[in-house]
Design an enzyme around this catalytic site. Structure first.
Site, mmCIF file in Angstrom:
data_model
loop_
_atom_site.group_PDB
_atom_site.id
_atom_site.type_symbol
_atom_site.label_atom_id
_atom_site.label_comp_id
_atom_site.label_asym_id
_atom_site.label_seq_id
_atom_site.Cartn_x
_atom_site.Cartn_y
_atom_site.Cartn_z
ATOM 1 N NE ARG A 58 57.928 40.212 20.761
ATOM 2 C CZ ARG A 58 58.508 39.725 20.783
ATOM 3 N NH1 ARG A 58 58.230 37.887 20.806
ATOM 4 N NH2 ARG A 58 59.564 39.619 21.995
ATOM 5 C CE1 TYR A 111 48.014 49.401 -1.302
ATOM 6 C CE2 TYR A 111 49.899 49.387 -0.259
ATOM 7 C CZ TYR A 111 48.739 49.689 0.323
ATOM 8 O OH TYR A 111 48.465 50.472 0.449
ATOM 9 C CG ASP A 183 46.373 41.532 -1.714
ATOM 10 O OD1 ASP A 183 45.154 41.651 -0.872
ATOM 11 O OD2 ASP A 183 47.729 42.557 -1.325
ATOM 12 C CE LYS A 208 43.658 49.416 2.294
ATOM 13 N NZ LYS A 208 44.791 48.874 1.276
HETATM 14 C C1 LIG Z 1 46.189 48.834 1.843
HETATM 15 C C2 LIG Z 1 46.506 47.243 0.655
HETATM 16 C C3 LIG Z 1 47.378 46.747 0.886
HETATM 17 C C4 LIG Z 1 48.095 47.195 2.515
HETATM 18 O O1 LIG Z 1 47.211 46.787 3.426
HETATM 19 P P1 LIG Z 1 48.272 47.726 4.922
HETATM 20 O O2 LIG Z 1 46.869 47.400 5.923
HETATM 21 O O3 LIG Z 1 47.703 49.467 4.294
HETATM 22 O O4 LIG Z 1 49.440 47.592 5.147
HETATM 23 C C5 LIG Z 1 47.904 45.565 0.012
HETATM 24 N N1 LIG Z 1 47.202 45.466 -0.633
HETATM 25 C C6 LIG Z 1 46.239 45.695 -1.078
HETATM 26 C C7 LIG Z 1 45.455 45.398 -2.461
HETATM 27 C C8 LIG Z 1 45.379 47.091 -0.477
HETATM 28 O O5 LIG Z 1 44.383 47.732 -1.438
#
Ligand SMILES: *Cc1c(COP(=O)(O)O)cnc(C)c1O
Length: 393
Positions: A58, A111, A183, A208
């Site tokens: 963890r 998001y 982000d 992504k």
């Molecule tokens: C998909 C996404 C997230 C969240 O990510 P997960 O891995 O699905 O939890 C956060 N920010 C952006 C810009 C995203 O496209």
């Protein structure tokens, strides 16, 4: 003098050397949950962080650490840590730095999941959330100047790919002693390095573009060592840990990140330009288009405009219903950044957590289609869109 390697060389090599046990040329996937010690003093020193090593899955894992090291080097950061998902990276980071009574300033276009944290969960903890019009930098600066703990940015945004000026807003945050968190999921370190623009912490949904193959979930965070240690501590206790197999898949995906992003940048640009000529299209959003709201800022702070665009079709949700199933080379699915082109309306993808009213308030029409360009041939993708438009009644 040793030159910093180019990002393409880093994508392939960075961070892996120390983890190549047994002479392996690929990072081994260590599934072990715990690590054993015969020497009690050694065990203790590892446990208190005086000596490198692992105690329990963890907290840390060698495969996961190799991935953390790769993103750290590619973003040019002091330290990195990881999470089970991108949302865990976001929620754990916010939870580490925000206390009841604190203020976070952000934009309306984050998001969908992030937006839910701002609208639903943070207010429950008595944290003030100020969401400004995305791209209204004067409003952002005014909100930040009133005092805040965290400035949270996302650029390009999801799904209308708006651009915010990281350098400008990070400077405003610095003046009031606030942390700037960015982000960087849509841009990836190939297209944009927010730390070099003054941001303090950069996070990714590795699910992504970084992973790139839509087969692993993960979140990553980079920044100054003492801040990363605080977030790591929150995560190790609260338990949103990335698994070793996900880490391996993301690590493998990242070896081709620069190649994929180059192609996806180029494909998205060509498709955005084509869509502007299509009668059935009402609006095209892509920062690589000179008419886009944030084109000039994007040119300044990005090396490429990214693989995601969105467009609104005439006839709204009815047209979307007819049009999307006709595409041959696109998954109709909730993710983005994969090698395959992926499409979907916001109400089933980025903003599925929101009500139609909330989406309308964010300026996201129900007929908006997000298009994440894959690595296919641009001509084939444009041909596919053309035949789908042509077959509409
Ligand atoms: C998909 C996404 C997230 C969240 O990510 P997960 O891995 O699905 O939890 C956060 N920010 C952006 C810009 C995203 O496209």
């Amino acid at each position: 003098m040793k030159n910093e390697p180019n990002i393409s060389t880093q994508a392939v090599w960075a961070g892996e050397r120390d983890y190549l046990a047994f002479g392996a040329t690929q990072v081994p996937v260590v599934h072990s949950v715990a690590y054993g010690y015969d020497d009690m003093d050694e065990w203790y020193e590892v446990a208190i962080g005086k000596r490198p090593g692992h105690i329990y899955g963890r907290n840390t894992n060698p495969t996961v650490q190799a991935l953390e090291e790769k993103i750290r080097l590619m973003e040019g950061a002091g330290a990195a840590t990881s999470f089970s998902t991108g949302m865990a990276a976001i929620s754990n980071t916010l939870a580490t730095f925000l206390r009841p009574g604190d203020t976070v300033v952000s934009i309306k276009d984050t998001y969908g999941g992030t937006n839910k944290i701002f609208l639903e969960f943070l207010p429950q903890l008595n944290i003030n959330v100020v969401l400004c019009e995305t791209g209204d930098h004067e409003a952002m600066e005014a909100a930040i100047a009133k005092g805040c703990k965290v400035v949270y940015l996302e650029t390009p945004t999801n799904p209308t790919v708006k651009i915010v000026d990281i350098r400008r807003l990070a400077a405003a945050a610095k003046k009031v002693g606030a942390l700037t968190v960015v982000d960087n999921t849509f841009a990836t370190p190939v297209n944009q390095n927010p730390l070099q623009l003054g941001a303090d912490l950069v996070l990714h949904s590795a699910t992504k573009f970084l992973g790139g193959h839509a087969d692993a979930l993960g979140g990553l965070l980079v920044g100054r060592k003492d801040w990363i240690e605080q977030v790591y501590h929150y995560r190790e206790i609260n338990g949103a840990t990335m698994g070793p197999m996900d880490a391996y898949l993301i690590l493998r995906g990242m070896k081709t990140l620069h190649l994929r992003i180059e192609r996806q940048n180029a494909n998205a640009q060509k498709i955005a330009e084509y869509l502007q000529t299509e009668d059935r299209v009402e609006a095209v959003h892509y920062p690589g288009l000179p008419g886009h709201q944030g084109h000039d800022i994007a040119k300044e702070q990005m090396r490429g405009f990214g693989g995601v665009l969105s467009f609104a079709v005439k006839g709204g949700v009815e047209t979307v219903r007819d049009f999307l199933p006709k595409l041959q080379y696109a998954n109709r699915a909730a993710n983005l950044g994969a090698v395959e082109t992926t499409v979907g309306p916001s109400r089933t993808t980025s903003h599925v957590e929101c009500t139609p009213e909330e989406r309308a308030r964010m300026g996201i029409p129900e007929g908006l289609i997000r298009y994440s360009a894959g690595i296919e041939d641009a001509g084939d993708l444009i041909g596919d869109l053309q035949q789908a438009f042509a077959s509409l009644a």
